[in-house]
Each structure stands twice: as structure tokens, then as C-alpha cells.
Design an enzyme around this catalytic site. Structure first.
Site, short mmCIF file in Angstrom:
data_model
loop_
_atom_site.label_atom_id
_atom_site.label_comp_id
_atom_site.label_asym_id
_atom_site.label_seq_id
_atom_site.Cartn_x
_atom_site.Cartn_y
_atom_site.Cartn_z
N LYS A 57 0.83 -1.21 0.00
CA LYS A 57 0.00 0.00 0.00
C LYS A 57 0.86 1.26 0.00
CE LYS A 57 -4.38 -1.85 0.87
NZ LYS A 57 -5.38 -2.30 1.83
N ARG A 70 -3.69 -10.42 4.08
CA ARG A 70 -3.97 -10.39 2.64
C ARG A 70 -2.73 -9.83 1.94
NH1 ARG A 70 -5.89 -6.75 -1.06
NH2 ARG A 70 -7.26 -7.55 -2.69
C1 7PJ Z 1 -8.04 -4.73 0.83
C2 7PJ Z 1 -9.02 -5.56 0.32
C3 7PJ Z 1 -7.77 -4.77 2.25
C4 7PJ Z 1 -9.48 -6.44 2.41
C5 7PJ Z 1 -8.17 -4.37 -1.28
C6 7PJ Z 1 -5.18 -3.18 -2.52
C7 7PJ Z 1 -6.52 -2.56 -2.69
N1 7PJ Z 1 -9.75 -6.42 1.10
N2 7PJ Z 1 -9.10 -5.32 -1.01
N3 7PJ Z 1 -8.52 -5.64 2.97
N4 7PJ Z 1 -7.50 -4.01 -0.18
N5 7PJ Z 1 -10.16 -7.27 3.22
O1 7PJ Z 1 -5.00 -4.39 -2.49
O2 7PJ Z 1 -4.22 -2.35 -2.45
O3 7PJ Z 1 -6.93 -4.05 2.80
S1 7PJ Z 1 -7.88 -3.73 -2.88
#
Ligand code: 7PJ
Length: 355
Positions: free
Chosen positions: A297, A332
Site C-alpha cells: 500500500k 492479505r
Molecule cells: C483490501 C481488500 C484490504 C481487504 C483491497 C489493494 C486494494 N480487502 N481489497 N482488505 N485491499 N479485506 O490491495 O491495495 O486491505 S484492494
């Protein structure tokens, strides 16, 4: 003193044999029923606009355990049931698979499907217990994608992944996509709007028996980074997630099928992200497993002077470890192999054993 709700931020973590010994002696309590113990805490009383903090040892906490404190203490310490069939006894990885058009490829959807399926298989082989399939980018500045387009991207991938050793998660805000994904074998609904963008997602998750990840976001992806503002980001995100868990339970999704995520980068400044990371342990008061999404990020790029997202892996691993050290259960991530290595070495080093 500020009157009001009580929040508990566990601190003073112990790992391995000292944790067991301190729990035995009444000097520590288990964090979310897991292998980490905490020996002290900050008790926060009040609301996002007016709160009071006091530091307390676990010994003193046990002595002053009244009805109000007892509730939050029970949620912080209780053992979590398996999430989507996963025991969560050690850090559990969710590998990210994006099925969004690649501007460098003119191969059309067939190539995208094959690429995503191969990527998911690779992440599972690298140690991802979960693979998260997403057909709509929700990064800052992104536009929404029509239902049909999102379905066309993800459903062929999900169909090909039937029989995969990993648990399949669908990253969507749309009930039509969640429904189709469940029929195609997805077990988890990961919704960055915590089932608010399309409230019919509540019924789909309940009817299809999906486990859900509820993520906090302020605003819409297109504009969420314009001017994010909170009175107290930690307490506001906690209250929001608590309310969303209650909404899920009311819609027939049992608490055992819910996980929570503070939503790093989703309508948050650097200061907001750091406050949430440092206060990870407070979110065990939600009484559900915690998922952390820090991977690659923007805030990592800023702190680590890493402009290119794929150069942000060391910082991503550091953020995951900081949260794992506070008992967060799921991560994640883009780089599953690297995350697995980083977390395994951290874990073995603090527990003092390979297992
Ligand atoms: C997240 C997500 C997160 C969860 C994305 C990226 C943006 N789902 N989907 N948590 N981020 N649960 O991957 O930079 O932080 S999309």
C-alpha cells in the site's frame, strides 16, 4: 472522567513458554484464545470525541473486572472458532489474485482467465490458505465496474479453481457477483464496504452460507483519499466494525462466520494508518478474527521511499509482523512465499521453537 463505552487495548505481549507460565500465575491473559498472552492493557473509556485512557496490569484488571469490563475482556480473550474451516493457530495467508484487464496484454479475457488461474495455483502452492479473487479494482481513484463486466472476469476463474486446495474468497461489493461466486465454489465474501455498498450482500451471504470479511472504508474508492477525517480513527473504525458485525448477525450470518479488517488505505491518511496498525490489538474486542491488508500500500511507499508497488515487499512484511505480534490472524498479501518466510522466521524467533 469520560463516562461511556469501554475499549481495551492489550499490551505487554508474551510468546511461548513464558506466556503459558504467566497465564497460569494469573499475570497474563490469552489474546483471542491464541498462543500470545498480554500482561497489561490500556482501558479507554468514552467515545471518539471524548475519551479517557488509563494503563492497567492484567492482575489489576482481573481484580476490577466489573460487568462492563467483563464483556470486553471476554471478547478479547475468547478462543476463536475456525474461520472458513481454517484453524488460525498460526498466521494465515490470503493471496491476492486480480482479474482486471492488463493494459500490456491484448489477449482478451481468455488470457486473463488463464493467467489468474495459474497465479492462484502458484499462490496456493506457495502457502496461501486462501486465494482472494477480485474483478473490480478498489484502489484510490478507481471507477466502479458494471456487474456484467465483473461477473465475466471472475466467474470463469472461479469455475477453473474448483478443486483447488486453497479456500476461495471473492473480493466484491456486489450481491450478484457474490451469489454467482458462491455457486461457483467461493467460500468467503471479502467486501471492502462491509456489505453496505449493496445491502443485498447480507442476504446472499446468509443464504449461501458464506463466511465474510468486513472491511472499514471511509467514502468511495474514487474520492476516499481526498480528505479523510476522523475525531478518533481507532475508536470510530472499531464502532463501525462492531455495528457491521451486529448487522450481519441480524441478517442471519453467525458471528463465527465473520472476520474484521480496519481497511488500511481506504479513506485514511498516513497518520490514520499508523494509529490503526499500532492499535491492532484493540480490535480483538470485536470478538472475531482479524485480517490485515497492508501489502504494497501507498503508506509503505511513503515510509520506505519505495515508489514502485512491487518494491514495497520488505515494508509489507514488517507491517504484517507488527500485526501478527499483536495477535492478528490473517494477512492479505501479494507475495505469499515472502510473507510466509517472514512470518515463519518471526514466529520461530519469538516462540523459540519451530512449531
Ligand atoms: C483490501 C481488500 C484490504 C481487504 C483491497 C489493494 C486494494 N480487502 N481489497 N482488505 N485491499 N479485506 O490491495 O491495495 O486491505 S484492494
Amino acid at each position: 472522567m469520560a463516562e461511556g463505552k469501554l475499549y481495551l487495548r492489550p499490551l505487554g505481549f508474551l510468546y511461548g513458554p513464558p506466556a503459558d507460565a504467566a497465564i497460569e500465575d494469573g499475570l497474563a491473559l490469552p489474546l483471542a484464545g491464541g498462543p500470545i498472552a498480554f500482561t497489561s492493557a490500556v482501558v479507554i473509556e468514552g467515545s471518539p470525541t471524548n475519551s479517557h485512557r488509563r494503563f492497567i496490569s492484567v492482575e489489576a484488571l482481573e481484580e476490577s473486572r466489573d460487568a462492563d469490563l467483563g464483556g470486553v475482556l471476554e471478547r478479547v480473550t475468547a478462543k476463536r472458532p475456525p474461520f472458513a474451516g481454517l484453524a488460525l493457530a498460526r498466521p494465515t495467508l490470503m493471496g491476492i489474485v486480480n482479474v482486471t484487464p492488463d493494459s500490456f496484454s491484448d489477449g482478451g479475457l481468455y488470457d486473463e482467465t488463464e493467467g489468474a488461474v495459474a497465479h492462484a495455483a502458484e499462490l496456493a502452492a506457495d502457502g496461501a490458505a486462501i486465494v482472494d479473487i477480485g474483478g473490480e479494482s478498489t484502489r484510490p481513484g478507481s471507477d466502479t465496474v458494471a456487474d456484467d463486466e465483473e461477473l465475466a472476469r471472475v466467474v470463469p476463474v472461479l469455475k477453473e479453481l474448483k478443486g483447488s486446495p486453497a479456500v476461495i474468497s471473492i473480493d466484491t461489493r456486489k450481491s450478484a457477483v457474490a451469489r454467482a461466486a458462491a455457486k461457483a465454489g467461493a467460500r468467503i465474501l471479502n467486501d471492502v464496504s462491509a456489505l453496505t455498498y449493496d445491502p443485498a450482500c447480507l442476504d446472499v451471504a446468509a443464504e449461501e452460507g458464506l463466511d465474510v470479511v468486513l472491511m472499514h472504508a471511509q467514502g468511495e474508492p474514487k474520492t476516499m483519499q481526498d480528505n479523510p477525517a476522523y475525531d478518533d480513527v481507532v475508536l470510530e473504525v472499531f464502532d463501525y466494525l462492531e455495528a457491521r458485525i451486529a448487522a450481519c448477525e441480524q441478517a442471519g450470518i453467525p458471528r463465527a462466520r465473520i472476520a474484521a479488517d480496519v481497511g488500511l488505505g481506504f479513506g485514511k491518511t498516513l497518520a490514520h494508518n499508523l494509529a490503526l496498525l499500532a492499535n491492532t490489538s484493540l480490535f480483538h474486542g470485536l470478538g472475531v478474527p482479524l485480517l490485515v491488508g497492508a501489502s504494497r500500500k501507498r503508506f509503505i511507499g511513503g515510509l520506505g521511499q519505495a515508489k514502485e508497488p512491487n518494491s514495497r515487499e520488505p515494508g509489507s512484511h514488517a507491517a504484517a509482523i507488527a500485526c501478527a505480534a499483536q495477535g492478528a490472524q490473517m494477512f492479505r498479501v501479494h507475495d505469499v512465499a515472502g510473507s510466509r518466510q517472514a512470518l515463519a522466521v518471526w514466529r520461530a524467533s519469538v516462540f523459540g521453537t519451530e512449531n
